[in-house]
Design a protein around this motif. Sequence first.
Motif, short mmCIF file in Angstrom:
data_model
loop_
_atom_site.label_atom_id
_atom_site.label_comp_id
_atom_site.label_asym_id
_atom_site.label_seq_id
_atom_site.Cartn_x
_atom_site.Cartn_y
_atom_site.Cartn_z
N ILE A 314 0.84 -1.19 0.00
CA ILE A 314 0.00 0.00 0.00
C ILE A 314 0.88 1.25 0.00
O ILE A 314 1.84 1.33 0.77
CB ILE A 314 -0.91 0.03 1.25
CG1 ILE A 314 -1.77 -1.24 1.32
CG2 ILE A 314 -1.78 1.28 1.27
CD1 ILE A 314 -2.79 -1.34 0.22
N PRO A 315 0.58 2.25 -0.84
CA PRO A 315 1.35 3.50 -0.80
C PRO A 315 1.19 4.19 0.55
O PRO A 315 0.12 4.17 1.16
CB PRO A 315 0.70 4.34 -1.92
CG PRO A 315 0.00 3.36 -2.80
CD PRO A 315 -0.45 2.25 -1.89
N SER A 316 2.25 4.81 1.02
CA SER A 316 2.20 5.54 2.29
C SER A 316 1.34 6.79 2.13
O SER A 316 1.46 7.52 1.14
CB SER A 316 3.61 5.93 2.73
OG SER A 316 3.57 6.86 3.79
N ILE A 317 0.47 7.04 3.09
CA ILE A 317 -0.39 8.22 3.05
C ILE A 317 0.46 9.48 3.15
O ILE A 317 0.06 10.56 2.71
CB ILE A 317 -1.43 8.17 4.20
CG1 ILE A 317 -2.47 9.29 4.04
CG2 ILE A 317 -0.74 8.27 5.55
CD1 ILE A 317 -3.40 9.11 2.89
N ASN A 318 1.68 9.36 3.71
CA ASN A 318 2.58 10.51 3.84
C ASN A 318 3.53 10.65 2.66
O ASN A 318 4.37 11.54 2.66
CB ASN A 318 3.40 10.39 5.13
CG ASN A 318 2.55 10.60 6.36
OD1 ASN A 318 1.71 11.49 6.39
ND2 ASN A 318 2.76 9.81 7.39
N GLY A 319 3.39 9.76 1.67
CA GLY A 319 4.26 9.85 0.50
C GLY A 319 5.64 9.28 0.70
O GLY A 319 6.59 9.65 0.01
N TYR A 320 5.79 8.35 1.68
CA TYR A 320 7.09 7.77 1.97
C TYR A 320 7.32 6.45 1.22
O TYR A 320 7.89 5.51 1.74
CB TYR A 320 7.25 7.53 3.47
CG TYR A 320 7.19 8.79 4.31
CD1 TYR A 320 7.67 9.99 3.83
CD2 TYR A 320 6.63 8.77 5.58
CE1 TYR A 320 7.61 11.14 4.58
CE2 TYR A 320 6.57 9.92 6.35
CZ TYR A 320 7.06 11.11 5.84
OH TYR A 320 7.00 12.26 6.60
N GLY A 321 6.85 6.34 0.00
CA GLY A 321 7.04 5.12 -0.77
C GLY A 321 5.86 4.17 -0.62
O GLY A 321 4.78 4.53 -0.14
N THR A 322 6.09 2.93 -1.04
CA THR A 322 5.04 1.91 -1.04
C THR A 322 5.51 0.69 -0.27
O THR A 322 6.69 0.30 -0.35
CB THR A 322 4.69 1.50 -2.49
OG1 THR A 322 4.28 2.66 -3.21
CG2 THR A 322 3.55 0.48 -2.51
N GLY A 323 4.60 0.07 0.46
CA GLY A 323 4.93 -1.12 1.23
C GLY A 323 5.16 -2.34 0.34
O GLY A 323 5.06 -2.27 -0.89
N ASP A 324 5.45 -3.46 0.96
CA ASP A 324 5.75 -4.70 0.24
C ASP A 324 4.62 -5.71 0.43
O ASP A 324 3.81 -5.60 1.35
CB ASP A 324 7.06 -5.31 0.74
CG ASP A 324 8.24 -4.36 0.59
OD1 ASP A 324 8.23 -3.57 -0.38
OD2 ASP A 324 9.15 -4.39 1.44
N LEU A 325 4.62 -6.71 -0.44
CA LEU A 325 3.73 -7.86 -0.31
C LEU A 325 4.56 -9.04 0.18
O LEU A 325 5.52 -9.45 -0.49
CB LEU A 325 3.06 -8.19 -1.64
CG LEU A 325 2.23 -9.48 -1.68
CD1 LEU A 325 1.13 -9.46 -0.63
CD2 LEU A 325 1.63 -9.69 -3.07
N LEU A 326 4.22 -9.55 1.35
CA LEU A 326 4.97 -10.66 1.96
C LEU A 326 4.18 -11.96 1.73
O LEU A 326 3.07 -12.11 2.24
CB LEU A 326 5.18 -10.41 3.44
CG LEU A 326 5.88 -9.08 3.77
CD1 LEU A 326 5.91 -8.84 5.27
CD2 LEU A 326 7.29 -9.06 3.21
N VAL A 327 4.78 -12.87 0.98
CA VAL A 327 4.14 -14.14 0.64
C VAL A 327 4.67 -15.22 1.59
O VAL A 327 5.87 -15.54 1.60
CB VAL A 327 4.42 -14.54 -0.82
CG1 VAL A 327 3.70 -15.85 -1.15
CG2 VAL A 327 3.98 -13.43 -1.78
N HIS A 328 3.79 -15.77 2.40
CA HIS A 328 4.16 -16.79 3.38
C HIS A 328 3.93 -18.18 2.78
O HIS A 328 2.78 -18.54 2.49
CB HIS A 328 3.34 -16.62 4.66
CG HIS A 328 3.49 -15.27 5.29
ND1 HIS A 328 4.33 -15.04 6.35
CD2 HIS A 328 2.92 -14.07 4.99
CE1 HIS A 328 4.27 -13.77 6.70
NE2 HIS A 328 3.42 -13.16 5.88
N VAL A 329 5.00 -18.93 2.59
CA VAL A 329 4.91 -20.26 1.98
C VAL A 329 4.54 -21.29 3.05
O VAL A 329 5.20 -21.38 4.10
CB VAL A 329 6.23 -20.65 1.30
CG1 VAL A 329 6.13 -22.07 0.72
CG2 VAL A 329 6.59 -19.65 0.21
N ASN A 330 3.49 -22.05 2.78
CA ASN A 330 3.05 -23.10 3.69
C ASN A 330 2.97 -24.42 2.90
O ASN A 330 2.20 -24.53 1.94
CB ASN A 330 1.66 -22.79 4.25
CG ASN A 330 1.64 -21.47 5.02
OD1 ASN A 330 2.05 -21.39 6.16
ND2 ASN A 330 1.15 -20.42 4.36
#
Length: 374
Positions: A314-330
């Motif tokens: 998700i993009p930061s509401i403060n404009g500090y870049g974008t978060g990551d998608l963490l894929v958990h392998v099961n």
Amino acid sequence: MKDDFYDILGISKGATAAEIKKAYRKKAIEHHPDKNPGDATAEEKFKKAAEAYEVLSDPNKKARYDQYGHQAFEGGGGGGFGGGRGGMNMDDIFSQFGDIFGGGGGGGFGGFGGGGGRRMVKGSNLRVRLKLTLEEIANGVEKKIKVKRKKVAAGTTYNTCSTCNGAGQVTRIQNTILGRMQTSAPCSTCGGSGQMIDNRPTNADANGMLSTEETVSIKIPPGVVDGMQLKVTGKGNDAPGNGIAGDLLVAIEELPHESLSREGDNLHYDLYISFSDAALGSSKEIDTVTGKVRIKVDPGVQSGKILRLRNKGIPSINGYGTGDLLVHVNVWTPKTLSKEQKEFFEKMSEDEHFQPKPETEDKSFFEKVKDMFS
């Protein structure tokens, strides 16, 4: 980019309420229009100081500003007084901050507020809850909603209140043992508007208002969070007596996603694979907020492995870049096996390739959690 509210008032984030008020009073007096006639720069600084104080003096607004910056108050509707968005009316400043300048209605200087001009009355605010999907939050969206609001009916006219002569407040002078004391209070005849209804259509209420339904467009910036409140200026109820319309306050509600979960600006996805996929490797299609993507699962992947997809959150509401998608392998362990399958695993149980041999890169659960938040 808008100036930082703390810098405008010349204070630190740890300033107390008293220090914030003192700093604002100093700036307001320094740049007051009466002290700087015809100086557009001084007037602009005066308005900026009022914007900053309006947010920082309110604990709830201050907390949202400290966390999200100016974007905490974005949300369409253009300018208007409140929330740090510019386009303010000088009458509003004096009426809102009468305790700063002296006088019950914001007088004490020039021809604004209760010092001589009519006191501006603001209509009531309206509140709505807006439900958004994770995709809409990630990409930003413009929503059109129907709002029931009161508006001044066409043909309604007002005249000046004879009790307060349009000031909206009544001043009384009393003799006390301490001397003559002056107090001001909203006019009870006109309710503080300074005007009385003169003529109204038969379908309007006693204040000349009609209940209407209006479609309002709301621009939602990317990265909003559940519970955040946006403001659309001037889309609340109208005020009688040609006052200022109230605002539409929009509370954000984040809808749950079928396969993604949110944690701040990061997203999490649980990927389940079979024994054979884990041993041989595979290619899997997963959900993201921008559509489906295909990822590679390497041979020999271990259950609990976390694959990080950069900038797929998700993009930061403060404009500090974008978060990551963490894929958990099961790795999915089958609960029932056929006779042949059982024989295979019994045969392989003593094979050296099926014996656990964790390597240094096969981190423990706690190390993975630590890396996830680093």
